[in-house]
Design a protein around this motif. Structure first.
Motif, PDB file in Angstrom:
ATOM      1  N   ARG A  19      -9.832   6.924  -5.178  1.00 53.37           N
ATOM      2  CA  ARG A  19      -9.543   5.622  -5.795  1.00 53.37           C
ATOM      3  C   ARG A  19     -10.260   5.480  -7.134  1.00 53.37           C
ATOM      4  O   ARG A  19      -9.668   5.047  -8.127  1.00 53.37           O
ATOM      5  CB  ARG A  19      -9.955   4.502  -4.834  1.00 53.37           C
ATOM      6  CG  ARG A  19      -9.540   3.123  -5.238  1.00 53.37           C
ATOM      7  CD  ARG A  19      -9.832   2.072  -4.167  1.00 53.37           C
ATOM      8  NE  ARG A  19     -11.107   2.216  -3.488  1.00 53.37           N
ATOM      9  CZ  ARG A  19     -11.258   2.661  -2.240  1.00 53.37           C
ATOM     10  NH1 ARG A  19     -10.233   3.026  -1.522  1.00 53.37           N
ATOM     11  NH2 ARG A  19     -12.467   2.752  -1.718  1.00 53.37           N
ATOM     12  N   ASP A  20     -11.523   5.893  -7.196  1.00 52.04           N
ATOM     13  CA  ASP A  20     -12.276   5.834  -8.454  1.00 52.04           C
ATOM     14  C   ASP A  20     -11.661   6.743  -9.520  1.00 52.04           C
ATOM     15  O   ASP A  20     -11.556   6.365 -10.688  1.00 52.04           O
ATOM     16  CB  ASP A  20     -13.736   6.224  -8.230  1.00 52.04           C
ATOM     17  CG  ASP A  20     -14.508   5.203  -7.424  1.00 52.04           C
ATOM     18  OD1 ASP A  20     -13.998   4.069  -7.249  1.00 52.04           O
ATOM     19  OD2 ASP A  20     -15.611   5.542  -6.960  1.00 52.04           O
ATOM     20  N   ALA A  21     -11.255   7.951  -9.115  1.00 44.27           N
ATOM     21  CA  ALA A  21     -10.657   8.892 -10.063  1.00 44.27           C
ATOM     22  C   ALA A  21      -9.329   8.359 -10.591  1.00 44.27           C
ATOM     23  O   ALA A  21      -9.046   8.461 -11.790  1.00 44.27           O
ATOM     24  CB  ALA A  21     -10.459  10.250  -9.398  1.00 44.27           C
ATOM     25  N   VAL A  22      -8.524   7.773  -9.715  1.00 45.80           N
ATOM     26  CA  VAL A  22      -7.234   7.218 -10.142  1.00 45.80           C
ATOM     27  C   VAL A  22      -7.454   6.028 -11.075  1.00 45.80           C
ATOM     28  O   VAL A  22      -6.784   5.907 -12.101  1.00 45.80           O
ATOM     29  CB  VAL A  22      -6.368   6.822  -8.935  1.00 45.80           C
ATOM     30  CG1 VAL A  22      -5.132   6.047  -9.374  1.00 45.80           C
ATOM     31  CG2 VAL A  22      -5.961   8.048  -8.140  1.00 45.80           C
ATOM     32  N   ALA A  23      -8.394   5.169 -10.740  1.00 46.46           N
ATOM     33  CA  ALA A  23      -8.680   4.009 -11.592  1.00 46.46           C
ATOM     34  C   ALA A  23      -9.117   4.462 -12.979  1.00 46.46           C
ATOM     35  O   ALA A  23      -8.687   3.897 -13.993  1.00 46.46           O
ATOM     36  CB  ALA A  23      -9.755   3.130 -10.950  1.00 46.46           C
ATOM     37  N   PRO A  32      -1.218   0.330 -16.123  1.00 46.88           N
ATOM     38  CA  PRO A  32      -1.608  -0.899 -15.418  1.00 46.88           C
ATOM     39  C   PRO A  32      -2.458  -0.632 -14.172  1.00 46.88           C
ATOM     40  O   PRO A  32      -2.188   0.308 -13.426  1.00 46.88           O
ATOM     41  CB  PRO A  32      -0.274  -1.541 -15.037  1.00 46.88           C
ATOM     42  CG  PRO A  32       0.760  -0.499 -15.189  1.00 46.88           C
ATOM     43  CD  PRO A  32       0.221   0.546 -16.107  1.00 46.88           C
ATOM     44  N   GLU A  33      -3.453  -1.479 -13.977  1.00 42.92           N
ATOM     45  CA  GLU A  33      -4.317  -1.363 -12.795  1.00 42.92           C
ATOM     46  C   GLU A  33      -3.533  -1.531 -11.502  1.00 42.92           C
ATOM     47  O   GLU A  33      -3.934  -1.015 -10.464  1.00 42.92           O
ATOM     48  CB  GLU A  33      -5.425  -2.410 -12.849  1.00 42.92           C
ATOM     49  CG  GLU A  33      -6.471  -2.151 -13.903  1.00 42.92           C
ATOM     50  CD  GLU A  33      -7.569  -3.211 -13.867  1.00 42.92           C
ATOM     51  OE1 GLU A  33      -7.886  -3.717 -12.770  1.00 42.92           O
ATOM     52  OE2 GLU A  33      -8.098  -3.518 -14.943  1.00 42.92           O
ATOM     53  N   SER A  34      -2.416  -2.232 -11.576  1.00 42.25           N
ATOM     54  CA  SER A  34      -1.604  -2.453 -10.374  1.00 42.25           C
ATOM     55  C   SER A  34      -1.039  -1.145  -9.817  1.00 42.25           C
ATOM     56  O   SER A  34      -0.665  -1.075  -8.643  1.00 42.25           O
ATOM     57  CB  SER A  34      -0.464  -3.427 -10.677  1.00 42.25           C
ATOM     58  OG  SER A  34       0.368  -2.912 -11.703  1.00 42.25           O
ATOM     59  N   ASP A  35      -1.001  -0.094 -10.636  1.00 42.78           N
ATOM     60  CA  ASP A  35      -0.523   1.205 -10.156  1.00 42.78           C
ATOM     61  C   ASP A  35      -1.507   1.859  -9.189  1.00 42.78           C
ATOM     62  O   ASP A  35      -1.146   2.792  -8.477  1.00 42.78           O
ATOM     63  CB  ASP A  35      -0.263   2.153 -11.326  1.00 42.78           C
ATOM     64  CG  ASP A  35       1.011   1.819 -12.080  1.00 42.78           C
ATOM     65  OD1 ASP A  35       1.769   0.940 -11.618  1.00 42.78           O
ATOM     66  OD2 ASP A  35       1.252   2.433 -13.134  1.00 42.78           O
ATOM     67  N   LEU A  36      -2.733   1.377  -9.157  1.00 44.10           N
ATOM     68  CA  LEU A  36      -3.748   1.945  -8.264  1.00 44.10           C
ATOM     69  C   LEU A  36      -3.293   1.875  -6.812  1.00 44.10           C
ATOM     70  O   LEU A  36      -3.373   2.867  -6.085  1.00 44.10           O
ATOM     71  CB  LEU A  36      -5.085   1.224  -8.439  1.00 44.10           C
ATOM     72  CG  LEU A  36      -6.245   1.716  -7.586  1.00 44.10           C
ATOM     73  CD1 LEU A  36      -6.562   3.172  -7.877  1.00 44.10           C
ATOM     74  CD2 LEU A  36      -7.465   0.849  -7.814  1.00 44.10           C
ATOM     75  N   THR A  40      -2.558   5.245  -4.503  1.00 43.44           N
ATOM     76  CA  THR A  40      -3.334   5.465  -3.280  1.00 43.44           C
ATOM     77  C   THR A  40      -2.436   5.384  -2.045  1.00 43.44           C
ATOM     78  O   THR A  40      -2.677   6.076  -1.058  1.00 43.44           O
ATOM     79  CB  THR A  40      -4.518   4.484  -3.157  1.00 43.44           C
ATOM     80  OG1 THR A  40      -4.043   3.153  -3.259  1.00 43.44           O
ATOM     81  CG2 THR A  40      -5.553   4.740  -4.232  1.00 43.44           C
ATOM     82  N   GLY A  41      -1.401   4.571  -2.113  1.00 45.68           N
ATOM     83  CA  GLY A  41      -0.433   4.530  -1.011  1.00 45.68           C
ATOM     84  C   GLY A  41       0.313   5.846  -0.876  1.00 45.68           C
ATOM     85  O   GLY A  41       0.539   6.336   0.239  1.00 45.68           O
ATOM     86  N   LEU A  42       0.705   6.429  -1.995  1.00 47.71           N
ATOM     87  CA  LEU A  42       1.384   7.729  -1.967  1.00 47.71           C
ATOM     88  C   LEU A  42       0.473   8.825  -1.423  1.00 47.71           C
ATOM     89  O   LEU A  42       0.923   9.733  -0.733  1.00 47.71           O
ATOM     90  CB  LEU A  42       1.846   8.126  -3.368  1.00 47.71           C
ATOM     91  CG  LEU A  42       3.024   7.380  -3.947  1.00 47.71           C
ATOM     92  CD1 LEU A  42       3.287   7.847  -5.381  1.00 47.71           C
ATOM     93  CD2 LEU A  42       4.271   7.584  -3.111  1.00 47.71           C
ATOM     94  N   ASP A  43      -0.805   8.729  -1.748  1.00 45.32           N
ATOM     95  CA  ASP A  43      -1.775   9.736  -1.296  1.00 45.32           C
ATOM     96  C   ASP A  43      -1.980   9.681   0.204  1.00 45.32           C
ATOM     97  O   ASP A  43      -2.202  10.722   0.835  1.00 45.32           O
ATOM     98  CB  ASP A  43      -3.109   9.512  -2.022  1.00 45.32           C
ATOM     99  CG  ASP A  43      -4.171  10.463  -1.540  1.00 45.32           C
ATOM    100  OD1 ASP A  43      -3.975  11.690  -1.664  1.00 45.32           O
ATOM    101  OD2 ASP A  43      -5.209   9.994  -1.043  1.00 45.32           O
ATOM    102  N   ALA A  44      -1.885   8.513   0.789  1.00 46.14           N
ATOM    103  CA  ALA A  44      -2.030   8.329   2.247  1.00 46.14           C
ATOM    104  C   ALA A  44      -3.297   8.995   2.796  1.00 46.14           C
ATOM    105  O   ALA A  44      -3.270   9.700   3.790  1.00 46.14           O
ATOM    106  CB  ALA A  44      -0.798   8.840   2.977  1.00 46.14           C
ATOM    107  N   SER A  45      -4.408   8.776   2.107  1.00 46.48           N
ATOM    108  CA  SER A  45      -5.708   9.337   2.524  1.00 46.48           C
ATOM    109  C   SER A  45      -5.698  10.859   2.622  1.00 46.48           C
ATOM    110  O   SER A  45      -6.416  11.443   3.402  1.00 46.48           O
ATOM    111  CB  SER A  45      -6.157   8.727   3.849  1.00 46.48           C
ATOM    112  OG  SER A  45      -6.411   7.360   3.686  1.00 46.48           O
TER     113      SER A  45
END
Length: 50
Positions: A19-23, A32-36, A40-45
């Motif tokens: 999450r930090d790396a993507v942000a 846009p920050e809204s893409d975070l 992260t949803g696509l990554d699915a942990s």
């Protein structure tokens, strides 16, 4: 040289690190920050199939 594996996220909080790396990536590229949440949803942990 030892090999360190963290298969269950007990040593490193993978989700927080990702999450930090993507942000940071979004901010650096003026996205846009809204893409975070979307990324992260696509990554699915990390459990998204290749």
């Amino acid at each position: 040289m030892p090999l360190l594996l963290d298969l269950d996220n007990t040593l490193v909080d993978r989700d927080a690190a990702f999450r930090d790396a993507v942000a940071e990536f979004l901010a650096e590229h003026g996205l846009p920050e809204s893409d975070l949440a979307w990324v992260t949803g696509l990554d699915a942990s990390g459990y998204t199939p290749p």
